[in-house]
Design a protein around this motif. Sequence first.
Motif, PDB file in Angstrom:
ATOM      1  N   PRO A 199      31.758 -17.412 -44.352  1.00  0.00           N
ATOM      2  CA  PRO A 199      30.471 -17.040 -44.963  1.00  0.00           C
ATOM      3  C   PRO A 199      29.387 -16.685 -43.953  1.00  0.00           C
ATOM      4  O   PRO A 199      28.407 -16.013 -44.305  1.00  0.00           O
ATOM      5  CB  PRO A 199      30.093 -18.294 -45.771  1.00  0.00           C
ATOM      6  N   LYS A 202      28.618 -11.625 -41.704  1.00  0.00           N
ATOM      7  CA  LYS A 202      27.911 -10.783 -42.677  1.00  0.00           C
ATOM      8  C   LYS A 202      28.472  -9.346 -42.695  1.00  0.00           C
ATOM      9  O   LYS A 202      27.835  -8.408 -42.240  1.00  0.00           O
ATOM     10  CB  LYS A 202      26.422 -10.788 -42.392  1.00  0.00           C
ATOM     11  N   TYR A 204      29.598  -6.294 -45.037  1.00  0.00           N
ATOM     12  CA  TYR A 204      29.295  -5.865 -46.390  1.00  0.00           C
ATOM     13  C   TYR A 204      30.021  -4.567 -46.773  1.00  0.00           C
ATOM     14  O   TYR A 204      30.436  -3.789 -45.914  1.00  0.00           O
ATOM     15  CB  TYR A 204      27.784  -5.664 -46.571  1.00  0.00           C
ATOM     16  N   ARG A 316      27.200  -5.597 -51.060  1.00  0.00           N
ATOM     17  CA  ARG A 316      27.794  -6.877 -51.444  1.00  0.00           C
ATOM     18  C   ARG A 316      28.572  -7.407 -50.245  1.00  0.00           C
ATOM     19  O   ARG A 316      29.425  -6.710 -49.706  1.00  0.00           O
ATOM     20  CB  ARG A 316      28.702  -6.706 -52.656  1.00  0.00           C
ATOM     21  N   TYR A 317      28.238  -8.629 -49.823  1.00  0.00           N
ATOM     22  CA  TYR A 317      28.893  -9.204 -48.652  1.00  0.00           C
ATOM     23  C   TYR A 317      30.292  -9.701 -49.017  1.00  0.00           C
ATOM     24  O   TYR A 317      30.483 -10.400 -50.020  1.00  0.00           O
ATOM     25  CB  TYR A 317      28.051 -10.335 -48.070  1.00  0.00           C
ATOM     26  N   ASP A 320      30.648 -13.560 -49.266  1.00  0.00           N
ATOM     27  CA  ASP A 320      29.626 -14.277 -50.037  1.00  0.00           C
ATOM     28  C   ASP A 320      30.274 -14.841 -51.298  1.00  0.00           C
ATOM     29  O   ASP A 320      30.725 -14.091 -52.166  1.00  0.00           O
ATOM     30  CB  ASP A 320      28.484 -13.325 -50.410  1.00  0.00           C
ATOM     31  N   GLN A 322      28.941 -16.257 -53.775  1.00  0.00           N
ATOM     32  CA  GLN A 322      28.152 -16.024 -54.994  1.00  0.00           C
ATOM     33  C   GLN A 322      28.143 -14.553 -55.423  1.00  0.00           C
ATOM     34  O   GLN A 322      27.597 -14.215 -56.471  1.00  0.00           O
ATOM     35  CB  GLN A 322      26.715 -16.503 -54.785  1.00  0.00           C
ATOM     36  N   LYS A 324      26.507 -11.954 -54.473  1.00  0.00           N
ATOM     37  CA  LYS A 324      25.164 -11.402 -54.706  1.00  0.00           C
ATOM     38  C   LYS A 324      25.126  -9.908 -54.405  1.00  0.00           C
ATOM     39  O   LYS A 324      25.838  -9.425 -53.532  1.00  0.00           O
ATOM     40  CB  LYS A 324      24.132 -12.108 -53.818  1.00  0.00           C
TER      41      LYS A 324
END
Length: 328
Positions: A199, A202, A204, A316-317, A320, A322, A324
């Motif tokens: 996580p 980063k 994306y 969008r990562y 991630d 979640q 997000k």
Amino acid sequence: QVTKKVKSMQMFHTPVTYAMQGDRVGICVTQFDPKLLERGLICTPESLHTIHAAIISLKKIQYFRGALQTKAKFHITVGHETVMGRVMFFSPAPADFNEEIKENAFDFEKDYLYQEEYLSKDSNPSEENKENDQAGEVQLPRHQWALLEFEKPVTCPKLCLVIGSKLDTDIHANTCRLAFHGVLLQGMEDKNYTETFLPKLKVYKLKHKEGQVERVMDDYSVIGRSLFKKETNIQIFVGLKVKLSTGEDGIIEGGFGQSGKFKIRIPDGLKPDTKMLLTVASKKKSKAGKGDTTKEDESSKNDSAQPVTISLLFKRYVFDTQKKMIQS
């Protein structure tokens, strides 16, 4: 992780007081159960680490034919071992393609762009690179990285050489089996690195959705369609920015009905030309609905000639949890 005292050392039956890299030495250790011993490496403390995954900087070997694809498996030679590993390639964000980066270091604070394959002159440019490319040629980043996930843990020093190969290629074929080489920048020692470490990375993907304006509600809002499926939960997209093909910026306010349509607020209002275009299009539709099939066909032709499209862009990562959606 056992610490014991060395009682004496011998090199070819001759007592010695020290040994160094490359020597062949017999070591007498006190109070040690030989059954605990296994083949391995001897080193000074903290100079080697056992890792399950790694981030490497890399370059493709020019004699290797074909693309280096994300999710592909390679034979990874690192330290004294060669193990199977899966790769995921990524590069700087397109705006930073030409930025000079500190050698043998990796910055976890920066954003990185996911790549379906290692970018080289013969690779297919992604949508992000096409949009970023104004000269019509493929833009290549000065630096690229890969996440390596090993099938079994490996023990190696930091900043060591990494070689990726396709050793299952026919040995008699006239082709290079070495695919890439690089430097190990960051190893992941935790077995649960997917939860504890990834996580922080980063990387994306840039997502692009496109729909159309259905009709005008008033000077500051329109109804859109074809951007989402009927079963999509539009609530998670509320507040995201969109852009109309006529130039207006809008914000998704929420769903409209049960068929996947949605309401867009236009903070600065619709341009008069846009409003006229959409009003004429909706009138033609309503007339065609009341009239015969010929009128309907003509109306659909006119409508499809200049539809007002809605573009939704977000990041969008990859790691991630979640999921997000991020907009700049």
